[in-house]
Design a protein around this motif. Structure first.
Motif, mmCIF file in Angstrom:
data_model
loop_
_atom_site.group_PDB
_atom_site.id
_atom_site.type_symbol
_atom_site.label_atom_id
_atom_site.label_comp_id
_atom_site.label_asym_id
_atom_site.label_seq_id
_atom_site.Cartn_x
_atom_site.Cartn_y
_atom_site.Cartn_z
ATOM 1 N N ILE A 8 34.847 27.837 59.010
ATOM 2 C CA ILE A 8 34.160 27.649 57.729
ATOM 3 C C ILE A 8 35.149 27.253 56.637
ATOM 4 O O ILE A 8 36.204 27.864 56.478
ATOM 5 C CB ILE A 8 33.428 28.944 57.318
ATOM 6 N N LYS A 9 34.753 26.221 55.870
ATOM 7 C CA LYS A 9 35.498 25.814 54.678
ATOM 8 C C LYS A 9 34.665 26.135 53.438
ATOM 9 O O LYS A 9 33.428 26.048 53.466
ATOM 10 C CB LYS A 9 35.786 24.307 54.695
ATOM 11 N N PHE A 10 35.355 26.457 52.350
ATOM 12 C CA PHE A 10 34.681 26.798 51.103
ATOM 13 C C PHE A 10 35.101 25.853 49.984
ATOM 14 O O PHE A 10 36.191 25.275 50.010
ATOM 15 C CB PHE A 10 35.010 28.239 50.689
ATOM 16 N N LYS A 71 27.652 40.146 58.972
ATOM 17 C CA LYS A 71 28.285 41.466 59.005
ATOM 18 C C LYS A 71 29.539 41.475 59.896
ATOM 19 O O LYS A 71 30.481 40.753 59.648
ATOM 20 C CB LYS A 71 27.271 42.519 59.421
ATOM 21 N N ALA A 72 29.530 42.291 60.949
ATOM 22 C CA ALA A 72 30.709 42.452 61.810
ATOM 23 C C ALA A 72 31.060 41.163 62.560
ATOM 24 O O ALA A 72 32.214 40.968 62.942
ATOM 25 C CB ALA A 72 30.490 43.583 62.802
ATOM 26 N N GLU A 73 30.090 40.280 62.766
ATOM 27 C CA GLU A 73 30.398 38.998 63.408
ATOM 28 C C GLU A 73 31.373 38.188 62.565
ATOM 29 O O GLU A 73 32.176 37.416 63.086
ATOM 30 C CB GLU A 73 29.126 38.180 63.618
ATOM 31 N N LEU A 74 31.289 38.369 61.261
ATOM 32 C CA LEU A 74 32.190 37.660 60.362
ATOM 33 C C LEU A 74 33.501 38.424 60.171
ATOM 34 O O LEU A 74 34.587 37.865 60.313
ATOM 35 C CB LEU A 74 31.526 37.441 59.002
ATOM 36 N N LEU A 75 33.402 39.722 59.894
ATOM 37 C CA LEU A 75 34.582 40.512 59.536
ATOM 38 C C LEU A 75 35.297 41.134 60.724
ATOM 39 O O LEU A 75 36.510 41.311 60.690
ATOM 40 C CB LEU A 75 34.184 41.659 58.590
ATOM 41 N N GLY A 76 34.566 41.503 61.753
ATOM 42 C CA GLY A 76 35.072 42.364 62.820
ATOM 43 C C GLY A 76 34.466 43.752 62.660
ATOM 44 O O GLY A 76 34.181 44.188 61.537
ATOM 45 N N GLU A 77 34.259 44.448 63.770
ATOM 46 C CA GLU A 77 33.559 45.745 63.751
ATOM 47 C C GLU A 77 34.247 46.755 62.838
ATOM 48 O O GLU A 77 33.625 47.367 61.978
ATOM 49 C CB GLU A 77 33.467 46.324 65.172
ATOM 50 N N ARG A 78 35.557 46.943 63.041
ATOM 51 C CA ARG A 78 36.246 48.001 62.279
ATOM 52 C C ARG A 78 36.303 47.659 60.793
ATOM 53 O O ARG A 78 36.184 48.540 59.944
ATOM 54 C CB ARG A 78 37.635 48.284 62.849
ATOM 55 N N HIS A 79 36.455 46.383 60.473
ATOM 56 C CA HIS A 79 36.502 46.005 59.053
ATOM 57 C C HIS A 79 35.141 46.171 58.391
ATOM 58 O O HIS A 79 35.051 46.554 57.224
ATOM 59 C CB HIS A 79 36.982 44.564 58.895
ATOM 60 N N TYR A 80 34.077 45.860 59.148
ATOM 61 C CA TYR A 80 32.758 46.000 58.539
ATOM 62 C C TYR A 80 32.458 47.468 58.235
ATOM 63 O O TYR A 80 31.821 47.784 57.233
ATOM 64 C CB TYR A 80 31.661 45.391 59.426
ATOM 65 N N LYS A 81 32.961 48.367 59.076
ATOM 66 C CA LYS A 81 32.770 49.798 58.808
ATOM 67 C C LYS A 81 33.486 50.217 57.525
ATOM 68 O O LYS A 81 33.022 51.096 56.800
ATOM 69 C CB LYS A 81 33.291 50.632 59.991
ATOM 70 N N PHE A 273 38.508 38.686 61.463
ATOM 71 C CA PHE A 273 38.483 37.266 61.110
ATOM 72 C C PHE A 273 39.920 36.775 61.024
ATOM 73 O O PHE A 273 40.868 37.564 60.870
ATOM 74 C CB PHE A 273 37.782 37.066 59.758
ATOM 75 N N PHE A 274 40.124 35.452 61.118
ATOM 76 C CA PHE A 274 41.419 34.822 60.857
ATOM 77 C C PHE A 274 41.238 33.773 59.768
ATOM 78 O O PHE A 274 40.183 33.130 59.691
ATOM 79 C CB PHE A 274 41.975 34.155 62.120
ATOM 80 N N ILE A 302 38.055 31.570 60.176
ATOM 81 C CA ILE A 302 37.554 31.688 61.551
ATOM 82 C C ILE A 302 36.871 33.056 61.673
ATOM 83 O O ILE A 302 37.553 34.090 61.624
ATOM 84 C CB ILE A 302 38.698 31.597 62.591
ATOM 85 N N PRO A 303 35.551 33.100 61.805
ATOM 86 C CA PRO A 303 34.863 34.389 61.920
ATOM 87 C C PRO A 303 35.341 35.196 63.115
ATOM 88 O O PRO A 303 35.788 34.636 64.130
ATOM 89 C CB PRO A 303 33.388 33.978 62.072
ATOM 90 N N ALA A 304 35.230 36.520 63.011
ATOM 91 C CA ALA A 304 35.724 37.417 64.069
ATOM 92 C C ALA A 304 35.015 37.188 65.400
ATOM 93 O O ALA A 304 35.576 37.465 66.465
ATOM 94 C CB ALA A 304 35.554 38.864 63.626
ATOM 95 N N ALA A 305 33.769 36.704 65.345
ATOM 96 C CA ALA A 305 33.000 36.494 66.576
ATOM 97 C C ALA A 305 33.565 35.362 67.437
ATOM 98 O O ALA A 305 33.274 35.289 68.635
ATOM 99 C CB ALA A 305 31.536 36.194 66.233
#
Length: 323
Positions: A8-10, A71-81, A273-274, A302-305
């Motif tokens: 993704i680009k912003f 949610k976690a697909e973007l950030l990663g599970e532990r980060h979303y928590k 994510f990266f 780059i999303p965590a998923a």
């Protein structure tokens, strides 16, 4: 059904600053009619300055919307928590035509108590520097609150500050509580916690068009200083091609230099994510779903998923960031 994620680009959020210049437009090709472009916010979840997607199926959506949907697909599970629907990093390019104010940032505890915000740990990577350009980082001697305040009140603060002459590739880690300023003639990439809390302690007696000086925050700043910090702000790192050379690793982010001269396969095993910030050249990032070019002055999330992707270039330098 939600759309599948891809690199993704912003749209950059450009900021007019009293000390800003032209390099973000001339060297990094940022499109702006502003005369003094000081900052380009590449990925931001700061209130009132939320990034908007400019590529692919999610074009037009805000980073906030992406977080609420993926949610976690973007950030990663532990980060979303930990972070929920709040993106933890702010990515910027900065061009200082003039010296920035001498400043520091509060830690998480102070920032939460005073501003309902994260603290602001950050790092700098120098992308271009004019001859004899400086950064101010830390003091040039052991420091006490009493000595600092005497120099502040006597307007001799610059006598006790550490000036470092810089060149392209120089990297600095700016922890909370450390006094610092970007000097005139420096363009850099900045990676930081999502926070816009800055305590200015001196602004070179500058005035704006109306003759007003900018606000200083000395009452707040004195409690935010860490006068006992070691001089460990300069970052040395390996420069091996086609591998991630760690530069900075702290609780808030890990950043590596990735100098790509061929095609390399990346495996995301970090549950994070990266972010790739292109500081030199251009590269192609390919996933199963999509491909995205990134060139100097551009940033890709780059999303965590996305667990595997390929980066290809004949000669590109990327800052690789994850949490």
């Amino acid at each position: 059904m939600t759309k599948q994620l891809y690199p993704i680009k912003f749209k950059p959020i450009l900021k007019d600053k009293i000390w800003g210049g032209e390099k973000l437009k001339t060297l990094l090709h940022k499109d702006s009619k502003l005369s003094n472009v000081g900052e380009s916010w590449e990925i931001s979840d700061v209130e009132g300055d939320t990034s908007i997607v400019i590529n692919g199926d999610l074009k037009g959506q805000s980073l906030k919307q992406l977080l609420e949907t993926y949610k976690a697909e973007l950030l990663g599970e532990r980060h979303y928590k930990v972070f929920g629907n709040k993106f933890p990093l702010l990515i910027k390019f900065i061009d200082a035509k003039e010296d920035l104010s001498i400043q520091l940032h509060p830690n998480d505890e102070l920032a939460a108590k005073r501003h309902n915000s994260f603290g602001k740990t950050e790092m700098w990577y120098v992308m271009q520097a004019d001859e004899d350009a400086n950064l101010i980082v830390g003091f040039n001697q052991e420091m006490t609150p009493e000595t600092y305040l005497k120099h502040l009140n006597d307007k001799t603060l610059t006598e006790i500050l550490n000036f470092d002459k810089v060149k392209t590739g120089d990297t600095y880690f700016i922890e909370v509580g450390r006094v610092h300023a970007i000097g005139a003639g420096v363009m850099l990439a900045e990676i930081q916690q999502t926070s816009d809390i800055t305590y200015r302690v001196y602004d070179w007696d500058r005035v704006d068009d109306q003759g007003n000086e900018r606000e200083l925050h000395n009452d707040l700043a004195i409690d935010a200083f860490d006068f006992d910090m070691p001089d460990n702000f300069r970052v040395d790192y390996q420069k091996t091609e086609n591998t991630s050379n760690q530069m900075v690793s702290c609780p808030y982010f890990t950043t590596s230099m990735l100098h790509v001269t061929e095609s390399i396969l990346k495996l995301n095993t970090k549950d994070s994510f990266f972010i790739y910030i292109c500081v030199e050249g251009e590269a192609l990032i390919e996933t199963e779903l999509a491909s995205e070019f990134i060139k100097q002055g551009e940033t890709v999330l780059i999303p965590a998923a996305i667990k595997t992707y390929k980066i290809t270039s004949s000669n590109a330098k990327l800052l690789e960031v994850y949490v």
